[in-house]
Design an enzyme around this catalytic site. Sequence first.
Site: not given
Length: 686
Positions: A425, A492
Amino acid sequence: MHFDSKDLTHEQLVHLYKSLLLPRLIEEKMLVLLRQGKISKWFSGIGQEAIAVGVTQALLEDEWILPLHRNLGVFTSRHMPLHKLLMQWQGNQSGYSKGRERSFHFGNAQHHICGMISHLGPQLGIADGIALAHKLKKENKVVAVFTGEGGTSEGDFHEAVNVAAVWDLPVIFVIENNGYALSTPVTEQYRCEALVEKARGYGIDGVKIDGNNILGVYDTIKGVRKYCIEYQRPYLVECATFRMRGHEEASGTKYVPPYLFEVWEMKDPIKNFEQFLLSKHALSKETIEAIHQDLKEYIDVECSIGFNAKPMVVDSVQELADVYAEKKVDVGGQKYEVGSKKYEESSVQGSSIYFSHPPVQQSGSVSHIRFIDAIKEGLHQSMEQHDDLVLMGQDIAEYGGVFKITEGFVEAFGKERVRNTPLCESAILGASLGLSLQGYRSMIEMQFADFVTMGFTQIVNNLAKIHYRWGQSANVVIRMPCGAGVGAGPFHSQTNEAWFVHTPGLKVVYPSTPADAKGLLIAAINDPNPVLFFEHKALYRSVSGDVPAEYYETEIGKARHVRAGDDLSIITYGQGVIWAEDYAAAHPEVSIDILDLRTLLPLDYEAIQAAVERTGRVLVLHEDTLTGGIGGEIAAWIGEHCFQLLDAPVLRCASLDTPVPFNTELEASFLAKSRLGETVVKLLRY
């Protein structure tokens, strides 16, 4: 030290000598000024000037370099006026960062230099983005990015080199190995014999060279540059050197064994090159003295200009205005639209200037589609509208992303613009900034909003601050699939917008309807500032609505009045809007006013005040946890600015201050929705 001048003329050799000597003489002057208290801090590069000068002289002047704080030779070789650099070092308003940054923490697009941040490693990913832009434009150019031996221990080094290798990017990674990261010696930094060995681990080539030999550095980089362009590959160059002073002047050098200074004094890059030029009869002692005198006079003149700069004038209005890039500018007295042919043909094509794209007049053609389809449509139309838009993310190409939003995009737009990324990322967010430096815009998909932590520094320190620091736009959209209610557990399911609304320079949007999802995404892509686009996973396929078929914007920073009511106002966003509407529908006996914020940074304070005025009772509802959530900021603002309008204290309804649990019963109890009814009743009883 062996010098090989190859086919360089005496004139070229003397030019390299002057380029090498200038930063040394400037540094000697700066050390005097530091002792006099005229500058506050100095990171000395004395003893390792040959690397910065050699690299810069080997590149074209319009090829980007990303230096560190010991690379004065990069800035002088790019002909940046010393008086303006001095203003920068003093923190003067006339410096390159208007007094907002110190030393070499700045950049300048005109000179194709991107300044570092103190975190060091994150600039490596930016180089990948610049190189990607060159590749997309079919330009035969390279990018050079510096790091120290200490910086190679950071994850950003691994990510950036790996991305450059996987994407075949023409990046020259330059390691300045001067033996110490502040006081930590290389024996405590790594165990490989040489850092260049790391190149093989990424499947690329590398070389270790004498970083004190100006001709060796210059010739190596010239050759590496040719290689990178011809083969469209990255390359790693480790430069062995030594710094003759402390990490910065205040830290001293007591941690360095004294004999090392004696060893490296004999390897001084300037003295040795000077002796070589004398032996070649390229210079005489008289000429050397004359060069020294000329450069010292230049330094004195520039210093006199620099120290006569106007004093700082503090203007808070201007400070606030410079945090964000403006969306509209005039070019030749005309306003152009983003992505228009006139923009592409204009004199500012490829620069960091961006233009407004007005909302399209809706023709009446409407489709009833799901939330997820609206996002896909907005993204697809934006790709059609902007040839300079690049999509990046894990599994977004052939696979279409884990939520299938980009399914079919590779077939429509090709793999150059729809790019699968390695699992990294930080490097990809850095690359997005590099693309912006070259006039591109980008969209990065976080597979889940939770994973954004891996790129946190890039967002809050690089992307968010860059316009304030040196006026560079960052046209980047980060899509953030977020939220609970789907039994996905603590990694998540977060809705972590509060991490970012505290960061000036970012914009944060959070739609609740398909029409706004499309319009806000288009607006975000057209905005020259970094935008975090939160999209709640639970809304993807559960919410549908009418969405205009054409390309249009929903204005960032404007709330939507969802429902009029008299008893109380619920101020909310995202999934909270659905909860509020459902509660209002189930309780017709309560007249509920609902405001959908849509944008969290900047907030629409005018709409918030209007909601307070309508009912006098306010409930701020959000899915994020209570402590530190944006509800606290909104409640505080209302208490400070709208107290006289209130009939009751502002109440907050938020999720429990725990991680998001996996068990669906625990998750239901965790969510703010489970406490909405009792909070409404409590507010009405005041």
